[in-house]
Design a protein around this motif. Sequence first.
Motif, PDB file in Angstrom:
ATOM      1  N   ALA A   1       0.834  -1.207   0.000  1.00 59.99           N
ATOM      2  CA  ALA A   1       0.000   0.000   0.000  1.00 59.99           C
ATOM      3  C   ALA A   1       0.865   1.252   0.000  1.00 59.99           C
ATOM      4  CB  ALA A   1      -0.939  -0.004   1.208  1.00 59.99           C
ATOM      5  N   LEU A   2       1.914   1.250   0.784  1.00 57.67           N
ATOM      6  CA  LEU A   2       2.815   2.394   0.842  1.00 57.67           C
ATOM      7  C   LEU A   2       3.512   2.605  -0.497  1.00 57.67           C
ATOM      8  CD1 LEU A   2       3.947   4.586   2.678  1.00 57.67           C
ATOM      9  CD2 LEU A   2       5.731   2.986   3.357  1.00 57.67           C
ATOM     10  N   SER A   3       3.933   1.538  -1.108  1.00 57.58           N
ATOM     11  CA  SER A   3       4.581   1.623  -2.414  1.00 57.58           C
ATOM     12  C   SER A   3       3.621   2.180  -3.466  1.00 57.58           C
ATOM     13  CB  SER A   3       5.076   0.244  -2.835  1.00 57.58           C
ATOM     14  OG  SER A   3       5.579   0.269  -4.141  1.00 57.58           O
ATOM     15  N   GLN A   4       2.396   1.674  -3.458  1.00 57.60           N
ATOM     16  CA  GLN A   4       1.392   2.145  -4.414  1.00 57.60           C
ATOM     17  C   GLN A   4       1.069   3.617  -4.188  1.00 57.60           C
ATOM     18  OE1 GLN A   4       0.180   0.601  -7.047  1.00 57.60           O
ATOM     19  NE2 GLN A   4      -1.083   2.347  -7.604  1.00 57.60           N
ATOM     20  N   THR A   5       0.970   4.019  -2.939  1.00 57.12           N
ATOM     21  CA  THR A   5       0.675   5.413  -2.616  1.00 57.12           C
ATOM     22  C   THR A   5       1.811   6.326  -3.061  1.00 57.12           C
ATOM     23  OG1 THR A   5      -0.658   4.739  -0.716  1.00 57.12           O
ATOM     24  CG2 THR A   5       0.136   7.003  -0.718  1.00 57.12           C
ATOM     25  N   ALA A   6       3.033   5.913  -2.833  1.00 54.93           N
ATOM     26  CA  ALA A   6       4.184   6.708  -3.249  1.00 54.93           C
ATOM     27  C   ALA A   6       4.235   6.834  -4.773  1.00 54.93           C
ATOM     28  CB  ALA A   6       5.472   6.090  -2.724  1.00 54.93           C
ATOM     29  N   GLU A   7       3.950   5.751  -5.453  1.00 55.38           N
ATOM     30  CA  GLU A   7       3.947   5.772  -6.915  1.00 55.38           C
ATOM     31  C   GLU A   7       2.855   6.708  -7.446  1.00 55.38           C
ATOM     32  OE1 GLU A   7       2.719   2.576 -10.279  1.00 55.38           O
ATOM     33  OE2 GLU A   7       4.184   1.879  -8.792  1.00 55.38           O
ATOM     34  N   THR A   8       1.682   6.634  -6.859  1.00 52.13           N
ATOM     35  CA  THR A   8       0.573   7.502  -7.268  1.00 52.13           C
ATOM     36  C   THR A   8       0.904   8.962  -6.978  1.00 52.13           C
ATOM     37  OG1 THR A   8      -1.030   5.745  -6.869  1.00 52.13           O
ATOM     38  CG2 THR A   8      -1.887   7.991  -6.939  1.00 52.13           C
ATOM     39  N   ALA A   9       1.453   9.231  -5.814  1.00 51.63           N
ATOM     40  CA  ALA A   9       1.812  10.603  -5.456  1.00 51.63           C
ATOM     41  C   ALA A   9       2.865  11.160  -6.408  1.00 51.63           C
ATOM     42  CB  ALA A   9       2.315  10.663  -4.021  1.00 51.63           C
ATOM     43  N   GLN A  10       3.840  10.343  -6.757  1.00 51.13           N
ATOM     44  CA  GLN A  10       4.882  10.776  -7.690  1.00 51.13           C
ATOM     45  C   GLN A  10       4.277  11.113  -9.049  1.00 51.13           C
ATOM     46  OE1 GLN A  10       8.021  11.315  -6.857  1.00 51.13           O
ATOM     47  NE2 GLN A  10       8.555  11.992  -8.905  1.00 51.13           N
ATOM     48  N   GLN A  11       3.367  10.281  -9.505  1.00 57.66           N
ATOM     49  CA  GLN A  11       2.717  10.524 -10.797  1.00 57.66           C
ATOM     50  C   GLN A  11       1.882  11.803 -10.733  1.00 57.66           C
ATOM     51  OE1 GLN A  11       3.217   8.793 -13.581  1.00 57.66           O
ATOM     52  NE2 GLN A  11       1.870  10.158 -14.730  1.00 57.66           N
ATOM     53  N   LEU A  12       1.198  12.024  -9.638  1.00 52.35           N
ATOM     54  CA  LEU A  12       0.369  13.228  -9.511  1.00 52.35           C
ATOM     55  C   LEU A  12       1.217  14.498  -9.421  1.00 52.35           C
ATOM     56  CD1 LEU A  12      -2.414  11.948  -7.076  1.00 52.35           C
ATOM     57  CD2 LEU A  12      -2.614  12.386  -9.539  1.00 52.35           C
ATOM     58  N   LEU A  13       2.412  14.390  -8.853  1.00 50.32           N
ATOM     59  CA  LEU A  13       3.289  15.555  -8.747  1.00 50.32           C
ATOM     60  C   LEU A  13       3.808  16.028 -10.101  1.00 50.32           C
ATOM     61  CD1 LEU A  13       5.354  14.716  -5.547  1.00 50.32           C
ATOM     62  CD2 LEU A  13       3.673  16.546  -5.818  1.00 50.32           C
ATOM     63  N   VAL A  14       3.983  15.108 -11.031  1.00 48.37           N
ATOM     64  CA  VAL A  14       4.503  15.493 -12.347  1.00 48.37           C
ATOM     65  C   VAL A  14       3.398  15.873 -13.324  1.00 48.37           C
ATOM     66  CG1 VAL A  14       6.597  14.121 -12.069  1.00 48.37           C
ATOM     67  CG2 VAL A  14       4.610  13.116 -13.198  1.00 48.37           C
ATOM     68  N   THR A  15       2.149  15.691 -12.931  1.00 46.90           N
ATOM     69  CA  THR A  15       1.031  16.022 -13.801  1.00 46.90           C
ATOM     70  C   THR A  15       0.870  17.540 -13.864  1.00 46.90           C
ATOM     71  OG1 THR A  15      -0.077  13.977 -13.182  1.00 46.90           O
ATOM     72  CG2 THR A  15      -1.432  15.665 -14.204  1.00 46.90           C
TER      73      THR A  15
END
Length: 88
Positions: free
Chosen positions: A48-62
């Motif tokens: 869950a933490l890995s998925q959240t970090a990945e999603t947050a990273q993707q949202l930051l570059v959007t």
Amino acid sequence: MFPLPEHISSAAKSQLESQLQIFSTLTSKVFESAEKIIALNLNAGKAALSQTAETAQQLLVTQDPRDFFSYSSSQARPNIESVLAYSR
């Protein structure tokens, strides 16, 4: 209280040893099960933490707000399904 007899019959000793062995076996099974549950919880938390970090990273570059909300909503459904599957 009642004084214990100095000599316990061999049958009583055998019974006591048998009960202690059963108790020991059950205790070890409980601890093994607890270890498995803890390991599953840790693995689920890491995922869950890995998925959240990945999603947050993707949202930051959007850059585009529409892409931001589109990606957010596309990630919500799998995360909800994952939580429901975990709770089962």
